[in-house]
Design an enzyme around this catalytic site. Sequence first.
Site, mmCIF file in Angstrom:
data_model
loop_
_atom_site.group_PDB
_atom_site.id
_atom_site.type_symbol
_atom_site.label_atom_id
_atom_site.label_comp_id
_atom_site.label_asym_id
_atom_site.label_seq_id
_atom_site.Cartn_x
_atom_site.Cartn_y
_atom_site.Cartn_z
ATOM 1 C CE LYS A 6 -2.711 0.845 3.835
ATOM 2 N NZ LYS A 6 -2.551 2.229 4.317
ATOM 3 C CB SER A 7 3.817 2.375 1.724
ATOM 4 O OG SER A 7 3.169 2.474 3.291
ATOM 5 N NE ARG A 61 6.527 6.481 0.395
ATOM 6 C CZ ARG A 61 5.649 6.307 1.474
ATOM 7 N NH1 ARG A 61 4.381 5.611 1.345
ATOM 8 N NH2 ARG A 61 5.892 7.099 2.562
ATOM 9 N NE ARG A 79 -4.544 9.347 10.926
ATOM 10 C CZ ARG A 79 -3.799 8.483 10.439
ATOM 11 N NH1 ARG A 79 -4.410 7.825 9.210
ATOM 12 N NH2 ARG A 79 -2.483 8.010 10.492
ATOM 13 C CB SER A 106 6.143 10.772 10.856
ATOM 14 O OG SER A 106 5.153 11.083 9.682
ATOM 15 C CG ASP A 111 1.380 0.882 9.590
ATOM 16 O OD1 ASP A 111 1.039 1.873 10.198
ATOM 17 O OD2 ASP A 111 1.563 0.986 8.289
ATOM 18 N NE ARG A 164 -1.955 -1.239 8.931
ATOM 19 C CZ ARG A 164 -1.539 -1.631 7.422
ATOM 20 N NH1 ARG A 164 -1.576 -2.962 7.414
ATOM 21 N NH2 ARG A 164 -1.403 -0.728 6.688
HETATM 22 C C1 S3P Z 1 2.931 5.292 5.990
HETATM 23 C C2 S3P Z 1 3.729 5.855 7.144
HETATM 24 C C3 S3P Z 1 3.366 5.316 8.365
HETATM 25 C C4 S3P Z 1 2.348 4.111 8.644
HETATM 26 C C5 S3P Z 1 1.170 4.536 7.526
HETATM 27 C C6 S3P Z 1 1.842 4.764 6.100
HETATM 28 C C7 S3P Z 1 3.553 5.680 4.708
HETATM 29 O O1 S3P Z 1 2.739 6.648 9.111
HETATM 30 O O2 S3P Z 1 1.968 4.094 9.866
HETATM 31 O O3 S3P Z 1 0.389 3.273 7.776
HETATM 32 O O4 S3P Z 1 2.873 5.164 3.693
HETATM 33 O O5 S3P Z 1 4.191 6.525 4.717
HETATM 34 P P1 S3P Z 1 3.712 7.628 9.735
HETATM 35 O O6 S3P Z 1 4.624 8.329 8.679
HETATM 36 O O7 S3P Z 1 2.707 8.838 10.211
HETATM 37 O O8 S3P Z 1 4.436 7.132 10.902
#
Ligand code: S3P
Length: 442
Positions: free
Chosen positions: A20-21, A25, A135, A180, A327, A401
């Site tokens: 997913k991350s 991107r 958030r 982060s 996560d 999750r």
């Molecule tokens: C993510 C970064 C993390 C993670 C999130 C996905 C990302 O968050 O918890 O599920 O894709 O960059 P943070 O950057 O706020 O720690």
Amino acid sequence: LRSIEPAIRLEGELRVPGDKSISHRALLVGALGEGPYAIRGLSPAADVASSARAVASLGVRLSNDSESLLEGWPQRGEGRDSQILVESPGWGAWNVPGEELDVGNSGTTIRLLLGCLAPSSVRATLTGDESIKRRPMRRVVDRLRRMGARIEGEDGGDRAPLTVTGADLTGADHELDVASAQIKSALLLAGLRAGGSTSVREPSRSRDHTERLLRYLGVHIDESKDRLIVKATDIRNRDLQVPGDLSSAAFLLVGAAILPGSDVSVPGVGINPTRAGILEILRRYGASVDVTDEHEVCGEPVGTVRVRAGDRRALEVSGALVVEAIDELPLVAVLGAFADGGTTVVRDAAELRVKESNRVRTVADGLRAAGVEAETSPDGFAVRGVGGMPGGVVSSAGDHRIAMAFAVAGLGSRDGVTVEGWDAVGVSYPGFGEDLDRLAVR
Ligand code: S3P
């Protein structure tokens, strides 16, 4: 609602959907760049559809053999190798979106988009679901403002909806007080269009997918003394392939670790060390963890991960490991409950409180609802290991999750677990329930 019946063990090999991350991107960074490219293995997650919709409304064309990609997404969880074609007009030629960009539940979409839009020539309003509106956004917004960004919103710009009016930015040096990847990425992406140089230092290294992708696309990122430095750079798009999502695989792997006799393999999954804390956690727990067929895909390390059940020892998770498994911490609670004695403690994890739900609270509430003793602290939780759990009805609190972690717990429970608010799993892993059933021996 979904009821998860106890299982004897998990067994088999299974591919998980795309990361997913990295999928976010692939879409957002590609939208900055120019030229057509293909993405193979894009995640079918609802969160990724939010990124896709956002770039589409900026004028990026997404197609999948002429069929509109966005229709039916994310239900189409199957084609794990399917390919989509992307045509981006490039950052300078984006459309002004006709309506608000709704990012749904996706924190990564909204935060990275802020960094993309701040130096653009468009004006856009970003909003999302109830969770997104709660958030914290100032962590990104204030730092972008230091570079000249024009962003307005609720609570001085801390809460969505946020309106960004593209402006000329000047590079700045940023010190993050939390590790982060979302903040870091927003700043680096903004830095690609800012005058001078932009640098970011984190207290410990968060996932580095943005850096790896930018480098793969030819962007020079200087690294000195834990500081990442970028200058204005044009991006030329290239075809991308997305590895399997280790954070999705983690649910299956943890299921294997808690159920004696289990043996689960996940091929083609991302094993980026800034993300792979769960593998170290499983080893400390006493599971046997093997990684084979290691190779690189578009700058990301990938391999086959095999987990076999072994000892089930209580865990202490803190410091850098928290960041590398951020996560997966709800799953650490599950491991802890199934440990044969001892208390599992997670600390240094105050960030859990500002995820899709307040996960310190929702993890503890879930454990208690399933009959397990749990305590919370300002920066984590503690769980007594009694080698199992009675089971019960657990609320997902709308958090994907949490829903999946307690489904895994249900497999090892005495009476089964019913998860209320099951729909949330589509946020990251549509088809998770079916995948779990495929591996479960009952
Ligand atoms: C993510 C970064 C993390 C993670 C999130 C996905 C990302 O968050 O918890 O599920 O894709 O960059 P943070 O950057 O706020 O720690």
